[in-house]
Write an enzyme that holds these catalytic residues in place. Sequence first.
Site, PDB file in Angstrom:
ATOM      1  N   GLU A 172       0.847  -1.203   0.000  1.00 36.46           N
ATOM      2  CA  GLU A 172       0.000   0.000   0.000  1.00 36.46           C
ATOM      3  C   GLU A 172       0.879   1.247   0.000  1.00 36.46           C
ATOM      4  O   GLU A 172       1.998   1.231   0.510  1.00 36.46           O
ATOM      5  CB  GLU A 172      -0.919  -0.060   1.239  1.00 36.46           C
ATOM      6  CG  GLU A 172      -1.777   1.152   1.499  1.00 36.46           C
ATOM      7  CD  GLU A 172      -2.806   1.483   0.435  1.00 36.46           C
ATOM      8  OE1 GLU A 172      -2.421   1.603  -0.747  1.00 36.46           O
ATOM      9  OE2 GLU A 172      -3.986   1.693   0.788  1.00 36.46           O
ATOM     10  N   ASP A 173       0.382   2.312  -0.573  1.00 42.39           N
ATOM     11  CA  ASP A 173       1.165   3.541  -0.618  1.00 42.39           C
ATOM     12  C   ASP A 173       1.263   4.209   0.752  1.00 42.39           C
ATOM     13  O   ASP A 173       2.334   4.593   1.189  1.00 42.39           O
ATOM     14  CB  ASP A 173       0.603   4.530  -1.669  1.00 42.39           C
ATOM     15  CG  ASP A 173      -0.888   4.802  -1.510  1.00 42.39           C
ATOM     16  OD1 ASP A 173      -1.522   4.297  -0.558  1.00 42.39           O
ATOM     17  OD2 ASP A 173      -1.444   5.532  -2.363  1.00 42.39           O
TER      18      ASP A 173
ATOM     19  N   ASP B  30      -2.961   5.650   6.699  1.00 37.98           N
ATOM     20  CA  ASP B  30      -3.436   6.927   7.229  1.00 37.98           C
ATOM     21  C   ASP B  30      -4.347   6.657   8.432  1.00 37.98           C
ATOM     22  O   ASP B  30      -3.868   6.411   9.531  1.00 37.98           O
ATOM     23  CB  ASP B  30      -4.131   7.675   6.085  1.00 37.98           C
ATOM     24  CG  ASP B  30      -4.529   9.092   6.428  1.00 37.98           C
ATOM     25  OD1 ASP B  30      -3.855   9.730   7.234  1.00 37.98           O
ATOM     26  OD2 ASP B  30      -5.535   9.578   5.865  1.00 37.98           O
TER      27      ASP B  30
ATOM     28  N   PHE C  39      -0.590  16.394   3.772  1.00 37.95           N
ATOM     29  CA  PHE C  39      -1.075  15.727   2.572  1.00 37.95           C
ATOM     30  C   PHE C  39       0.067  15.651   1.566  1.00 37.95           C
ATOM     31  O   PHE C  39       0.643  16.662   1.180  1.00 37.95           O
ATOM     32  CB  PHE C  39      -2.287  16.436   1.962  1.00 37.95           C
ATOM     33  CG  PHE C  39      -2.974  15.559   0.964  1.00 37.95           C
ATOM     34  CD1 PHE C  39      -3.872  14.584   1.377  1.00 37.95           C
ATOM     35  CD2 PHE C  39      -2.683  15.660  -0.394  1.00 37.95           C
ATOM     36  CE1 PHE C  39      -4.473  13.728   0.461  1.00 37.95           C
ATOM     37  CE2 PHE C  39      -3.281  14.817  -1.321  1.00 37.95           C
ATOM     38  CZ  PHE C  39      -4.186  13.852  -0.880  1.00 37.95           C
TER      39      PHE C  39
ATOM     40  N   ARG D 171       0.864  11.675  -9.555  1.00 35.75           N
ATOM     41  CA  ARG D 171       1.360  10.322  -9.255  1.00 35.75           C
ATOM     42  C   ARG D 171       2.758  10.094  -9.816  1.00 35.75           C
ATOM     43  O   ARG D 171       3.532   9.314  -9.287  1.00 35.75           O
ATOM     44  CB  ARG D 171       0.429   9.261  -9.852  1.00 35.75           C
ATOM     45  CG  ARG D 171      -0.942   9.187  -9.194  1.00 35.75           C
ATOM     46  CD  ARG D 171      -1.652   7.909  -9.625  1.00 35.75           C
ATOM     47  NE  ARG D 171      -3.081   7.920  -9.364  1.00 35.75           N
ATOM     48  CZ  ARG D 171      -3.626   7.567  -8.198  1.00 35.75           C
ATOM     49  NH1 ARG D 171      -2.868   7.202  -7.187  1.00 35.75           N
ATOM     50  NH2 ARG D 171      -4.933   7.602  -8.043  1.00 35.75           N
TER      51      ARG D 171
END
Length: 187
Positions: free
Chosen positions: A101-102, A105, A154, A167
């Site tokens: 997963e990136d 959070d 963010f 991206r």
Amino acid sequence: MRSHPGESLKVLISRARIARRVRELGQQITHDFRGEPVLLVGVLKGACLFLADLSRAIALDATFDFLAAGSYGHSAQTSGQVRLLKDLDASIEGRNVILVEDILDTGVTLNYLVRLLRERQPRALRVAALLDKVERRKQPFEADYVGFRIPNRFVVGYGLDYAERYRNLRDICVLHMTSEKKRHRKK
Ligand code: IMP
Ligand code: MG
């Protein structure tokens, strides 16, 4: 890369640091799985670039599969409810699965995905998250492999997007918005 009007970018983690850390994670995974094959499951779309680099740092037989998860509604924030948008192509029963997963959070997405995949009885299930915003957690979750712990900002780049953009930035950058733009950003 140029930012859009009302948006500015500041490098948080450089491409060189990313490359170094991804190599370390690959070595750790190679060591942990001791010659056994692994199935890398990427969470679309953000984990694509991380998976591509991580897989090449793993000296094991590795196969790929992908799934996509989304929260209800669309915004930069996770709403709390997750649904599967694209399932895996093949069974994971009895396999060594690494969910890639990136960013971790609130923990909502990975809690959901791990629960889902565990039911399918993999031999092992580990989670690799490139980034971890520890202070944002709403549901407890710890990844087995974490690239970088980052503050509550963010970020975009290296697979991570804002409204599908950025991206393909090589560095991980903090995205800043002008106050005009902030007012329109959904919470
Ligand atoms: P969680 O369910 O809140 O842990 O959310 C994880 C998902 O939220 C990630 O897969 C990203 O798609 C998105 N996300 C959370 N923080 C960021 C960020 O800083 N930049 C880009 N996407 C983010
Ligand atoms: Mg994502």
